[in-house]
Design a protein around this motif. Structure first.
Motif, PDB file in Angstrom:
ATOM      1  N   LEU A 182      -4.529  -1.121  -3.948  1.00  0.00           N
ATOM      2  CA  LEU A 182      -4.640   0.311  -3.680  1.00  0.00           C
ATOM      3  C   LEU A 182      -4.006   0.650  -2.336  1.00  0.00           C
ATOM      4  CD1 LEU A 182      -8.250   1.194  -4.870  1.00  0.00           C
ATOM      5  CD2 LEU A 182      -6.137   2.296  -5.635  1.00  0.00           C
ATOM      6  N   LEU A 183      -4.322  -0.150  -1.331  1.00  0.00           N
ATOM      7  CA  LEU A 183      -3.783   0.137  -0.020  1.00  0.00           C
ATOM      8  C   LEU A 183      -2.274  -0.092   0.020  1.00  0.00           C
ATOM      9  CD1 LEU A 183      -6.550  -1.364   2.255  1.00  0.00           C
ATOM     10  CD2 LEU A 183      -6.151   1.015   1.670  1.00  0.00           C
ATOM     11  N   CYS A 215      -0.397   2.900  -1.076  1.00  0.00           N
ATOM     12  CA  CYS A 215      -0.261   4.053  -0.176  1.00  0.00           C
ATOM     13  C   CYS A 215       0.298   3.656   1.186  1.00  0.00           C
ATOM     14  CB  CYS A 215      -1.612   4.771  -0.005  1.00  0.00           C
ATOM     15  SG  CYS A 215      -2.821   3.818   0.897  1.00  0.00           S
ATOM     16  N   SER A 243      -0.854   1.343   3.362  1.00  0.00           N
ATOM     17  CA  SER A 243      -1.799   0.970   4.394  1.00  0.00           C
ATOM     18  C   SER A 243      -2.017  -0.529   4.385  1.00  0.00           C
ATOM     19  CB  SER A 243      -3.148   1.678   4.156  1.00  0.00           C
ATOM     20  OG  SER A 243      -2.982   3.068   4.230  1.00  0.00           O
ATOM     21  N   GLU A 265     -12.634   6.151  -2.995  1.00  0.00           N
ATOM     22  CA  GLU A 265     -11.478   5.500  -2.376  1.00  0.00           C
ATOM     23  C   GLU A 265     -10.179   6.154  -2.842  1.00  0.00           C
ATOM     24  OE1 GLU A 265      -9.707   0.935  -2.014  1.00  0.00           O
ATOM     25  OE2 GLU A 265     -10.994   1.481  -3.683  1.00  0.00           O
ATOM     26  N   ILE A 292      -7.330   8.076  -0.624  1.00  0.00           N
ATOM     27  CA  ILE A 292      -5.926   7.676  -0.686  1.00  0.00           C
ATOM     28  C   ILE A 292      -5.046   8.875  -1.039  1.00  0.00           C
ATOM     29  CG2 ILE A 292      -4.258   6.326  -2.025  1.00  0.00           C
ATOM     30  CD1 ILE A 292      -6.390   4.104  -2.129  1.00  0.00           C
ATOM     31  N   LYS A 344      -2.034  10.518   1.234  1.00  0.00           N
ATOM     32  CA  LYS A 344      -0.664  10.749   0.756  1.00  0.00           C
ATOM     33  C   LYS A 344      -0.232  12.181   0.999  1.00  0.00           C
ATOM     34  CE  LYS A 344      -0.522   7.281  -2.942  1.00  0.00           C
ATOM     35  NZ  LYS A 344      -0.367   7.066  -4.396  1.00  0.00           N
ATOM     36  N   ASN A 396      -2.409   7.372   7.383  1.00  0.00           N
ATOM     37  CA  ASN A 396      -2.712   6.014   6.940  1.00  0.00           C
ATOM     38  C   ASN A 396      -4.221   5.940   6.713  1.00  0.00           C
ATOM     39  OD1 ASN A 396      -0.158   4.698   7.029  1.00  0.00           O
ATOM     40  ND2 ASN A 396      -0.297   4.629   9.262  1.00  0.00           N
ATOM     41  N   ALA A 440      -3.449   8.028  -7.343  1.00  0.00           N
ATOM     42  CA  ALA A 440      -3.820   7.095  -6.294  1.00  0.00           C
ATOM     43  C   ALA A 440      -3.144   5.734  -6.468  1.00  0.00           C
ATOM     44  CB  ALA A 440      -5.341   6.906  -6.270  1.00  0.00           C
TER      45      ALA A 440
END
Length: 331
Positions: free
Chosen positions: A18-19, A22, A24, A57, A61, A65, A70, A329
């Motif tokens: 997930l991070l 995006c 991060s 979460e 995210i 975006k 971040n 996401a």
């Protein structure tokens, strides 16, 4: 991406992927922010062990975006790991994050670390669960559904659809204010209408524990007709126990959160309903509030997000909207 794939995403997608989606850094709270050009926001949840927290979460995210932040989502392995969550918050303060979105495991326990955040001028926004009234000066806003009113909404649904009968409530960690509010709101409505809340038992928001708790309830209170669980993980565990006793046609189970796994169960004719909090919207609003604060603006002290009971008659439309948000996401 097909609906089924998106539903599975919410269950299995790791924090790292997930991070990575995006931009991060995929950590559990250690290290320093990686971008000097974008504000760094720590999103610290009670846990990352259920659909519900993964949806919040996803909302954070998506907010990152859209707003150029971040966002660093993280949480302990269990909602009972208060010490682990506090350590994560301390790490993020030391790393110099620009803002914190926080869902506290234990509101009273996080007060000392939030005092440190305030001393450093780091704005904090609470989501899902608020601080006690005497500590609310440490946060800028609370964002979430009114847990008590949502509990009343569950009670009103039960009263509108069932004749008075015996009810069991399976709740989250003892002392967790959000679960107490969900419990009490429902209890007030159903008892006023002649229903009997036979027992209230904690299962710590965990599916496995809810199986054992529900099995014990069924042994001691065999006339139960409705089980209300104050989160969907426990509702799914309760269904597993009921099914094991071959009572799935006799007991109606309603959860709380509107998670993808619960929605699928409703579609499959297993869970009866869930109180959907729209946690993706909640997470998004948390990041949005931090943006306003960093730009020198003000936010309302309490921002309530809408809730609705989702059952077999409304689950398809609700699920379609949820899938679109989860897909964003994951991109």
């Amino acid at each position: 991406m097909k609906k089924r794939l998106i539903a599975v995403l919410a269950l299995t997608l790791s924090i790292a992927s997930l991070l990575g989606a995006c931009g991060s850094k995929p950590t559990g709270g250690e290290g320093t922010p990686t971008s000097k050009d974008q504000p760094n926001i720590a999103a610290v949840f009670m846990a990352l062990n259920s659909d519900y927290w993964h949806m919040i979460e996803a909302g954070c995210i998506n907010g990152g975006k859209d707003m150029g932040f971040n966002v660093r989502p993280m949480g302990p392995t269990s909602e009972t790991d208060v010490t682990g969550q506090i350590s994560m918050i301390e790490d993020q303060i030391a790393a110099g994050v620009d803002g914190i979105v926080l869902a506290p495991c234990e509101p009273k326990a996080v007060v000392p670390v939030l005092e440190k955040a305030k001393e450093k001028g780091i704005p904090v926004v609470m989501i899902d669960s608020d601080l006690e009234e005497e500590s609310q000066h440490l946060r800028a806003s609370f964002i979430g559904s009114s847990q008590y009113e949502a509990g009343r909404q569950v009670g009103e649904y039960i009263v509108a659809n069932f004749e008075p009968c015996d009810i069991a409530i399976v709740r989250g960690v003892a002392g967790a204010t959000s679960h107490t509010a969900r419990q009490d709101g429902c209890k007030e409505i159903v008892e006023a209408a002649g229903f009997h809340v036979v027992t209230i038992q904690p299962a710590d928001s965990e599916r496995g524990k809810a199986v054992n708790v529900t099995e014990n309830i069924l042994e001691s209170s065999p006339d139960i007709k409705i089980i209300y669980a104050t989160n969907d993980e426990m509702a799914l565990g309760a269904y597993q126990a009921v099914e094991g006793k071959q009572k799935q046609d006799d007991i109606f189970i309603i959860g709380f959160d509107g998670s993808p796994d619960a929605l699928k169960s409703i579609k499959d004719g297993k869970l009866g309903a869930t109180l959907a909090q729209k946690p993706i919207d909640m997470g998004y609003a948390g990041v949005e509030a931090i943006k306003t604060l960093l730009e020198g603006g003000t936010v309302e002290d309490r921002i309530f997000t809408p809730t609705e009971v989702v059952d077999g008659s409304t689950v398809e439309d609700f699920d379609a909207e949820l899938n679109a948000q989860l897909e964003k996401a994951a991109q």
